[in-house]
Write an enzyme that holds these catalytic residues in place. Structure first.
Site, PDB file in Angstrom:
ATOM      1  N   HIS A 400     -24.072 -35.125  27.935  1.00 42.13           N
ATOM      2  CA  HIS A 400     -25.031 -34.022  28.111  1.00 42.13           C
ATOM      3  C   HIS A 400     -26.223 -34.268  28.714  1.00 42.13           C
ATOM      4  O   HIS A 400     -26.636 -33.754  29.998  1.00 42.13           O
ATOM      5  CB  HIS A 400     -25.417 -33.228  26.856  1.00 42.13           C
ATOM      6  CG  HIS A 400     -26.330 -32.070  27.134  1.00 42.13           C
ATOM      7  ND1 HIS A 400     -26.043 -30.848  27.226  1.00 42.13           N
ATOM      8  CD2 HIS A 400     -27.593 -31.969  27.341  1.00 42.13           C
ATOM      9  CE1 HIS A 400     -27.069 -29.922  27.280  1.00 42.13           C
ATOM     10  NE2 HIS A 400     -28.194 -30.810  27.629  1.00 42.13           N
ATOM     11  N   GLU A 401     -27.057 -35.257  28.320  1.00 39.18           N
ATOM     12  CA  GLU A 401     -28.077 -35.810  29.164  1.00 39.18           C
ATOM     13  C   GLU A 401     -27.951 -36.382  30.439  1.00 39.18           C
ATOM     14  O   GLU A 401     -28.644 -36.171  31.097  1.00 39.18           O
ATOM     15  CB  GLU A 401     -28.855 -36.843  27.784  1.00 39.18           C
ATOM     16  CG  GLU A 401     -29.300 -36.197  26.681  1.00 39.18           C
ATOM     17  CD  GLU A 401     -29.958 -34.797  26.965  1.00 39.18           C
ATOM     18  OE1 GLU A 401     -30.732 -34.776  27.941  1.00 39.18           O
ATOM     19  OE2 GLU A 401     -30.140 -34.082  25.891  1.00 39.18           O
ATOM     20  N   HIS A 404     -27.506 -33.933  33.194  1.00 34.96           N
ATOM     21  CA  HIS A 404     -28.761 -33.492  33.729  1.00 34.96           C
ATOM     22  C   HIS A 404     -29.070 -34.140  35.217  1.00 34.96           C
ATOM     23  O   HIS A 404     -29.651 -33.895  35.941  1.00 34.96           O
ATOM     24  CB  HIS A 404     -29.883 -33.317  32.913  1.00 34.96           C
ATOM     25  CG  HIS A 404     -29.785 -32.434  31.975  1.00 34.96           C
ATOM     26  ND1 HIS A 404     -29.991 -31.130  32.244  1.00 34.96           N
ATOM     27  CD2 HIS A 404     -29.774 -32.428  30.591  1.00 34.96           C
ATOM     28  CE1 HIS A 404     -29.801 -30.422  31.118  1.00 34.96           C
ATOM     29  NE2 HIS A 404     -29.939 -31.330  29.994  1.00 34.96           N
TER      30      HIS A 404
HETATM   31 ZN   LIG Z   1     -29.991 -30.643  28.031  1.00 38.21          ZN
END
Ligand SMILES: [Zn+2]
Ligand SMILES: *[C@@H]1O[C@H](CO)[C@@H](O)[C@H](O)[C@H]1NC(C)=O
Ligand SMILES: *[C@@H]1O[C@H](CO)[C@@H](O)[C@H](O)[C@H]1NC(C)=O
Ligand SMILES: *[C@@H]1O[C@H](CO)[C@@H](O)[C@H](O)[C@H]1NC(C)=O
Ligand SMILES: [Ca+2]
Length: 594
Positions: A400-401, A404
Site C-alpha cells: 500500500h505505501e 503511493h
Molecule cells: Zn495510504
C-alpha cells in the site's frame, strides 16, 4: 492561541482557523475536486487550491498538424497539438517532461507567463502508436490578474515565513520561482520551497507570495495512513515465511538488488534501515544470504526480529520496484532508482524505508517528492497485541505505501503535485489498497479482500468493509463519496470499484499465476494491472473519479484496441460510475453499444 494570532497577521492570510476551513467544506463533496483542507502541526489549517482539470479522451485518437510528419519529437507533436487545439500562442506554455511508454507516449506541459511556469496550471497530452492524440487533460487558466514576474520578497524571507508556518526547516533542495493561480483567478508569483521536519515526519512544498510574503499554498508530499483500528479477536499470521532464492527480476533490476556491491539491505532501488540509514541488515552468510527467522513470541525490537523486518521490507520494496517496472513505471516515467543506467529520468532517488520508526505507532506513511529525490517510507509498530506487531511484516501495508510512490509519481509526470485535492488524494488511497489486493490474489477466485489483518490481529482489518463483488458485503458506490471527507474513506469507494473491475476482467479472461513476469499474456489480472498503470500516466493532474474512469477506458483503447471497453463500463456502472455520473450522483448507464 493569542500569540499565534499576532504571529499570523498579516503575513499568513491564507492560513485559517479550523472553523473557517470547516465552513468551506461544510457540504462534503462540494470542493473535493479542487480543494483540500490540511491540518498543520501547529493546530492551524490551510486550504489549498488546484484548478479543476478538464479531460478529453479520443478513443482511437485525433490528428494534429504533425501527426503524419515523420520524425516529429514528442515536444514537436505536443506544441503542434496545443497550438492548434487550444488556439494559443506557443509562448504561453512549455513542454516540461515526457516519455514513450509501450502503449502511449506522454507529454507534461506547464502554462507559462514571461517564461515562468505556473505551479498549478498544467496539461498532459498522450499520443498513441499512430501519433494521434489519445487523451488531453488541462488545468490551464485564464488569469483575472497576474503579478509581475519580478519578486520583491527575498528568498530568505520566504523561507523564514514557510519554516515558521510549517514547523520545519528548509531542506536546501533548490528553490524555484513559479506562478500560482488562486481560486479567485488572481495569479501570484511565488517562491517554492521544500520544508521538512524529519522528527515529526512532515515534508511540504510551500508557495510563498513573492510580493506580499503570504504563504498561499502547499503540496504535502506525505500520504498519511490513519488506519481504522478495530478490537482484537484472534489470529496468528506469521506463517508463510519462505526462503526465496534470487527473487530479483533482471529485466527490471539488471544488476540485481545489490548492484552497488552491497551485502546489506541497501541497493539501487531501496535502502532499508532502522533509526539511522547506516543501521541496515547485513547478509547472514556469504554470499547474499539474508536468513533471519522471525520469532512471533518475542518483541519485534529484538535483534532477530529487526533483521527479519528489514529483510522483508527490502524484499517487498524491490519486488514492487520490479513489478511496477515491468508494467511501465521505469526510469523515464519517473521511478525510484539511484542509478538509471542511462535510461532517462532523474536518478539518486531510491526509496528509503525506515522500519520500526520511532515517530509513531499503528500506522505507516510514504512521502513522494519530485523525480530525483528519494521517496521515503516509514513503517511503525502496532500496539494492539502483545508482543507488538511490525507493519513491515504485513505485506499489504508495505505494498500500500509503496504504491503511493507509484501513483504520485506517474500522475502528472513526476512532480508529486497531482494527487493533492481531497478527491484525488482519496483515490490515491484506493489505488494503494487495490494494488495490495492485486499482489495477494492467489487464484481465479476473487474472494472478498481485507487489508491489515495481521497488524490488527482481526479478520476485519483496518477498513470499514471488505472489498467485495457483493453489494450487501460492501455497499459503497460513487455517490457514497458525497458524504465523505476523509481520504481513506473516499479511497475505500475507489478500491471497491476497482475490486469489481478486477473481478470482471478475471471473470472474462481468466487468471495468470505468473503476472509479475508474463506481462504480455492476456489473463484478466495482467490486463487489470496494465490498464491500472497506463491510466495513471494518462489521467489529468488531480483526477476525479470520472476522469480516472475515462483514463482506464482510454488505456484499454491504447493498449488493447478497446477490447475491454464494455467490460470496464459495466463494472464501473455497477457501482454508480456509469455514463453521465457526475457530482457524486450515481449513474448505472452503460454506452448503448454495450
Ligand atoms: Zn495510504
Ligand atoms: C506569440 O506572441 C508573441 C508576443 O505577442 C509574438 O511575438 C510571437 O510572434 C507569437 N508567436 C506565435 C508563434 O504566434
Ligand atoms: C519539528 O517539530 C517539532 C514538534 O513540533 C519541533 O519541536 C521541532 O523544532 C521541529 N523541527 C524543526 C527542524 O523545525
Ligand atoms: C551497506 O553497504 C554499503 C555499500 O557497500 C556500505 O556503504 C554500508 O556501509 C553498508 N552498511 C553497513 C551497516 O555495513
Ligand atoms: Ca527517478
Amino acid at each position: 492561541m493569542v500569540s499565534f494570532n499576532r504571529f499570523l497577521t498579516p503575513a499568513f492570510l491564507a492560513v485559517v482557523y479550523g472553523s473557517a476551513a470547516l465552513a468551506l467544506v461544510s457540504a462534503p463533496g462540494l470542493k473535493h475536486s479542487t480543494h483540500r483542507v490540511r491540518d498543520l502541526a501547529n493546530g492551524l489549517q490551510i486550504i489549498t487550491f488546484h484548478p479543476e482539470s478538464s479531460y478529453e479522451t479520443f478513443g482511437q485518437g485525433i490528428e494534429h498538424p504533425l501527426t503524419d510528419t515523420f520524425g516529429s519529437t514528442i515536444e514537436d507533436s505536443t506544441v503542434s497539438f496545443l497550438t492548434s487545439h487550444l488556439k494559443i500562442n506557443s509562448s504561453s506554455f512549455k513542454f516540461r517532461a515526457g516519455f514513450a511508454g509501450d502503449a502511449a507516449t506522454h507529454a507534461y506541459v506547464s502554462q507559462i507567463h514571461d517564461g515562468i511556469p505556473f505551479a498549478n496550471a498544467v496539461a498532459n497530452v498522450a499520443f498513441n502508436h499512430r501519433n494521434k492524440v489519445a487523451a488531453f487533460g488541462s488545468s490551464f487558466i485564464t488569469p483575472k490578474t497576474i503579478a509581475s514576474s519580478k519578486p520583491i520578497i527575498t528568498l530568505e524571507t520566504a523561507i523564514s515565513t514557510a519554516e515558521k508556518a510549517l514547523g520545519g526547516k528548509f531542506n536546501e533542495h533548490p528553490a524555484t520561482i513559479e506562478y500560482f493561480a488562486k481560486d479567485d483567478g488572481v495569479v501570484v508569483l511565488t517562491h517554492v520551497i521544500q520544508i521538512r521536519n524529519e522528527t515529526v515526519g512532515t515534508w511540504y512544498q510551500a508557495f510563498v507570495d513573492a510580493h506580499s510574503g503570504e504563504l498561499v499554498s502547499l503540496v504535502d508530499f506525505v500520504t498519511q495512513a490513519s488506519y481504522l483500528v478495530l478490537p482484537i479477536t484472534k489470529e496468528i499470521l506469521t506463517q508463510g515465511f519462505q526462503t526465496l532464492v534470487d527473487p530479483q527480476d533482471m529485466l527490471a533490476s539488471p544488476l540485481g538488488w545489490h548492484s552497488s556491491g552491497t551485502t546489506n539491505t541497501t541497493g539501487n532501488n531501496v535502502l532499508v534501515f532502522k533509526a539511522s540509514t547506516t543501521s541496515t541488515t547485513g547478509q547472514s552468510s556469504a554470499i547474499l544470504n539474508f536468513i533471519y527467522p522471525q520469532s512471533p513470541s518475542t518483541a519485534p525490537t529484538t535483534t532477530a526480529n529487526v533483521n527479519a523486518a528489514r529483510v522483508n521490507a527490502f524484499y517487498l520494496g524491490n519486488t514492487m520496484h520490479d513489478l511496477a517496472y515491468r508494467y511501465g513505471f521505469n526510469e523515464a516515467s519517473f521511478n525510484f532508482q539511484n542509478n538509471n543506467f542511462g535510461e532517462g529520468g532523474a536518478q539518486n532517488d531510491r526509496v528509503t524505508i525506515s522500519v520500526q520508526d520511532a515517530a509513531g505507532t499503528n500506522n505507516a506513511d510514504f512521502s513522494t517528492p519530485p523525480d530525483g529525490q528519494s521517496g521515503h517510507m516509514r513503517m511503525f509498530l502496532w500496539t494492539l497485541t502483545s508482543p507488538q506487531r511490525d507493519g513491515a511484516l504485513e505485506n499489504d501495508i508495505v505494498v500500500h505505501e509503496f504504491t503511493h510512490g507509484i501513483t504520485n509519481r506517474m500522475t502528472g509526470g513526476g512532480t508529486g503535485r497531482c494527487l493533492q485535492t481531497t478527491e484525488a488524494g482519496g483515490m490515491g488511497e484506493g489505488w494503494s489498497d487495490a494494488m495490495a489486493e492485486w499482489t495477494e490474489q492467489t487464484s481465479s477466485a476473487v474472494p472478498d479482500y481485507v487489508l491489515g489483518q495481521y497488524v490488527t490481529n482481526t479478520p476485519a482489518g483496518i477498513r470499514t468493509h471488505p472489498y467485495s463483488t457483493s453489494a450487501s458485503v460492501n455497499p459503497l458506490r460513487y455517490s457514497s463519496v458525497k458524504a465523505l471527507n476523509e481520504v481513506h474513506n473516499i479511497g475505500e469507494v475507489w478500491a471497491n470499484i476497482l475490486h469489481n473491475v478486477y473481478a470482471s476482467l478475471v471473470g472474462a479472461h481468466g487468471w495468470s499465476p505468473t503476472p509479475r513476469t508474463t506481462t504480455c499474456a492476456t489473463e484478466g489480472n495482467i490486463l487489470f494491472l496494465h490498464i491500472f498503470i497506463d491510466a495513471l500516466a494518462l489521467q489529468p493532474c488531480n483526477p476525479t473519479f470520472v476522469s480516472a474512469r475515462d483514463a482506464w477506458i482510454q488505456a484499454d483503447a491504447n493498449r488493447y484496441m478497446g477490447a475491454n471497453r464494455c467490460i470496464l463500463w459495466k463494472a464501473f456502472a455497477s457501482r454508480g460510475l456509469g455514463v453521465g455520473a457526475a457530482g457524486f450522483t450515481d449513474s448505472s448507464v452503460i454506452p448503448s453499444d454495450c
